[in-house]
Design an enzyme around this catalytic site. Structure first.
Site, PDB file in Angstrom:
ATOM      1  N   TYR A 144       1.106  -0.966   0.182  1.00  0.00           N
ATOM      2  CA  TYR A 144      -0.359   0.208   0.342  1.00  0.00           C
ATOM      3  C   TYR A 144       1.513   1.248  -0.174  1.00  0.00           C
ATOM      4  CZ  TYR A 144      -2.412   3.808   2.489  1.00  0.00           C
ATOM      5  OH  TYR A 144      -3.135   5.076   3.037  1.00  0.00           O
ATOM      6  N   LYS A 148       1.506   4.618  -2.566  1.00  0.00           N
ATOM      7  CA  LYS A 148       1.122   5.907  -2.235  1.00  0.00           C
ATOM      8  C   LYS A 148       2.533   6.856  -2.429  1.00  0.00           C
ATOM      9  CE  LYS A 148      -1.558   7.294  -0.361  1.00  0.00           C
ATOM     10  NZ  LYS A 148      -3.128   7.913  -0.234  1.00  0.00           N
TER      11      LYS A 148
HETATM   12  N1  LIG Z   1      -7.292   6.617   7.438  1.00  0.00           N
HETATM   13  C1  LIG Z   1      -5.633   7.290   7.576  1.00  0.00           C
HETATM   14  O1  LIG Z   1      -5.307   6.623   9.011  1.00  0.00           O
HETATM   15  C2  LIG Z   1      -5.088   6.887   7.036  1.00  0.00           C
HETATM   16  C3  LIG Z   1      -5.136   7.623   5.300  1.00  0.00           C
HETATM   17  N2  LIG Z   1      -4.431   8.195   4.235  1.00  0.00           N
HETATM   18  C4  LIG Z   1      -4.973   8.217   2.916  1.00  0.00           C
HETATM   19  O2  LIG Z   1      -6.760   8.768   3.110  1.00  0.00           O
HETATM   20  C5  LIG Z   1      -7.096   8.714   2.277  1.00  0.00           C
HETATM   21  C6  LIG Z   1      -8.451   8.408   2.683  1.00  0.00           C
HETATM   22  O3  LIG Z   1      -8.474   6.974   3.409  1.00  0.00           O
HETATM   23  P1  LIG Z   1      -9.636   6.550   4.578  1.00  0.00           P
HETATM   24  O4  LIG Z   1     -10.640   8.031   4.001  1.00  0.00           O
HETATM   25  O5  LIG Z   1      -9.198   6.322   5.873  1.00  0.00           O
HETATM   26  O6  LIG Z   1     -10.262   5.482   3.659  1.00  0.00           O
HETATM   27  P2  LIG Z   1     -11.790   4.731   2.836  1.00  0.00           P
HETATM   28  O7  LIG Z   1     -11.347   3.434   3.001  1.00  0.00           O
HETATM   29  O8  LIG Z   1     -13.085   5.716   4.184  1.00  0.00           O
HETATM   30  O9  LIG Z   1     -11.885   5.849   1.686  1.00  0.00           O
HETATM   31  C7  LIG Z   1     -11.374   5.422   0.446  1.00  0.00           C
HETATM   32  C8  LIG Z   1     -12.425   5.482  -0.700  1.00  0.00           C
HETATM   33  O10 LIG Z   1     -12.261   5.459  -1.917  1.00  0.00           O
HETATM   34  C9  LIG Z   1     -12.778   4.885  -2.725  1.00  0.00           C
HETATM   35  N3  LIG Z   1     -12.468   3.925  -3.739  1.00  0.00           N
HETATM   36  C10 LIG Z   1     -11.395   3.051  -3.455  1.00  0.00           C
HETATM   37  N4  LIG Z   1     -11.076   3.175  -4.808  1.00  0.00           N
HETATM   38  C11 LIG Z   1     -11.778   3.076  -5.614  1.00  0.00           C
HETATM   39  C12 LIG Z   1     -11.935   3.336  -7.425  1.00  0.00           C
HETATM   40  N5  LIG Z   1     -11.358   2.217  -7.725  1.00  0.00           N
HETATM   41  N6  LIG Z   1     -12.108   4.052  -7.706  1.00  0.00           N
HETATM   42  C13 LIG Z   1     -13.171   5.308  -6.726  1.00  0.00           C
HETATM   43  N7  LIG Z   1     -13.059   5.457  -5.722  1.00  0.00           N
HETATM   44  C14 LIG Z   1     -12.390   4.498  -5.166  1.00  0.00           C
HETATM   45  C15 LIG Z   1     -13.369   3.484  -1.400  1.00  0.00           C
HETATM   46  O11 LIG Z   1     -14.470   3.329  -2.381  1.00  0.00           O
HETATM   47  C16 LIG Z   1     -13.378   4.876  -0.565  1.00  0.00           C
HETATM   48  O12 LIG Z   1     -14.915   5.375  -0.044  1.00  0.00           O
HETATM   49  C17 LIG Z   1      -6.580   7.760   1.695  1.00  0.00           C
HETATM   50  O13 LIG Z   1      -5.726   7.576   0.210  1.00  0.00           O
HETATM   51  C18 LIG Z   1      -5.280   7.129   2.257  1.00  0.00           C
HETATM   52  O14 LIG Z   1      -4.521   6.241   1.599  1.00  0.00           O
HETATM   53  C19 LIG Z   1      -3.540   8.386   4.882  1.00  0.00           C
HETATM   54  C20 LIG Z   1      -3.062   8.727   6.105  1.00  0.00           C
HETATM   55  C21 LIG Z   1      -3.189   8.057   7.260  1.00  0.00           C
END
Ligand SMILES: NC(=O)C1=CN([C@@H]2O[C@H](COP(=O)(O)OP(=O)(O)OC[C@H]3O[C@@H](n4cnc5c(N)ncnc54)[C@H](O)[C@@H]3O)[C@@H](O)[C@H]2O)C=CC1
Ligand SMILES: CC(C)=CCC[C@@H](C)[C@H]1CC[C@H]2C3=C(CC[C@]12C)[C@@]1(C)CCC(=O)C[C@@H]1CC3
Length: 345
Positions: A144, A148
């Site tokens: 992952y 990123k």
């Molecule tokens: N949660 C955390 O602690 C951290 C998150 N991040 C980054 O923040 C961002 C958001 O993370 P979260 O909200 O925690 O994750 P999440 O899993 O809740 O949200 C990600 C969203 O992306 C959508 N998605 C996935 N594949 C897709 C595709 N092929 N086409 C369209 N939509 C798609 C999913 O349906 C989901 O709604 C991500 O980029 C993650 O890498 C970065 C650092 C820490």
């Protein structure tokens, strides 16, 4: 079908807007008077005035329909780290992000804010007050994170002052808050299975946990400061709570807040890491016969037993960032938001 927007209203698209961070971002953007659309592979809520486009970000045609008249894009979509699916991470985070960039350029989008991750510089060993000057991890902790890194590089390199395509990357760390599907649920599940008795190492390792509203604040500030002559173009920014906390104190506060006992017994870090490596190897060897997912993966043990906190001085200087919700308040709001995960519920 897109709604008609007054010219003065800023129209933006949140890719990944159905997710944990994405939905908080959508809600704040609406509060601030933006016209908001969401593009996501799933739709799990409805909000008045928000247009949903359900589609895969690897599909350029689907993106182009959603990008009509949009000038600002937030890209916070990613497969969940826990899926541990190398092929999916590469397809969505690398190829898909390439498609998003192309579609934005073709549609005349002016600004793109990427949600990256502070883990792009983490190799499983201590980082104390790490700045954006740290090199990308040569040995990222998992697939992952590997994708990123590539994703962030692609978005920052896509910044083009001549054509006026402006990009910036936000690197949050340890996002937590109401509706998070990861951190609190994993923690409670581990506690309910009786596995939250142990502290890995001496328990003094400091880590950033960032309340989701601060991460949202960082994204919106970045979007609003992203102008042709701005120092933030083409750069990455750590966004944290600016209050590093002991990993095990944070876990204990959440657990105790939800009615579970805090972990008490210490285990040596190297012992647990070695055990996790062994289990991982065993799972790999047995995978043709049986599939099992150990709770204690080497990556999780490294996250739980090392220092990893970051400086957000650059965001303070270039964007005027400062956290809007303290860690204490963030923990309180988070605990209150999970009544169904309380002990005995
Ligand atoms: N949660 C955390 O602690 C951290 C998150 N991040 C980054 O923040 C961002 C958001 O993370 P979260 O909200 O925690 O994750 P999440 O899993 O809740 O949200 C990600 C969203 O992306 C959508 N998605 C996935 N594949 C897709 C595709 N092929 N086409 C369209 N939509 C798609 C999913 O349906 C989901 O709604 C991500 O980029 C993650 O890498 C970065 C650092 C820490
Ligand atoms: C700061 C940061 C990057 C947090 C990321 C969130 C998750 C990686 C953590 C959320 C709950 C954590 C957790 C463990 C590891 C890291 C998390 C999954 C353990 C599995 C570590 C070993 C244990 O003793 C149990 C922990 C449960 C919670």
């Amino acid at each position: 079908m897109a709604t008609r927007v007054r010219p003065s209203v800023k129209k933006c698209l949140v890719i990944g807007g159905s997710g944990f961070l994405g939905r908080h971002l959508v809600e704040k953007l609406l509060d601030r008077g933006y016209a908001v659309s969401v593009f996501d592979i799933r739709q799990n809520y409805e909000l008045p005035n928000v247009i949903f486009y359900q589609g895969d970000l690897c599909d350029k045609q689907a993106l182009l329909s959603a990008l009509k008249d949009v000038s600002l894009v937030f890209h916070c979509a990613s497969p969940a780290p826990a899926s541990d699916n190398r092929e999916l991470f590469e397809r969505v985070n690398i190829q898909g992000t390439g498609t998003v960039i192309q579609a934005c350029k073709e549609s005349g989008v002016k600004k793109m804010v990427l949600t990256s991750s502070a883990s792009v510089v983490f190799e499983g060993t201590d980082i104390k007050n790490g700045t954006e000057g740290l090199p990308y991890a040569k040995k990222p902790i998992d697939y992952y994170t590997q994708t990123k890194i590539k994703q962030e590089k692609m978005v920052l390199e896509a910044y083009d002052s001549e054509s006026g395509f402006l990009t910036v990357a936000i690197r949050p760390h340890g996002i937590f808050g109401p509706r998070d599907p990861q951190l609190v649920p994993i923690l409670v599940d581990t506690a309910r299975r009786g596995k939250m008795k142990f502290i890995i190492g001496d328990g003094t390792n400091l880590v950033d946990f960032t309340f989701v509203e601060n991460v949202v604040h960082g994204h919106i500030l970045a979007a609003e400061r992203l102008k042709a002559d701005s120092p933030i173009c083409g750069k990455a920014y750590h966004i944290t709570n600016d209050e590093p906390i002991r990993f095990w104190d944070f876990m204990s506060e959440i657990l105790v807040g939800l009615g579970y006992p805090a972990p008490r017994y210490h285990l040596p870090y190297l012992f647990v890491y070695g055990l996790a490596l062994l289990l991982w190897l065993l799972a790999l060897l047995c995978s043709p016969l049986i599939s099992f997912k150990p709770t204690f993966t080497p990556m999780r043990v490294a996250l739980a037993g090392t220092h990893h906190y970051y400086s957000c001085e650059r965001a303070k200087e270039d964007m005027g960032y400062s956290p809007v919700v303290t860690l204490k308040e963030g923990i309180k709001r988070t605990v209150e938001s999970y009544p169904h995960l309380r002990q005995g519920a």
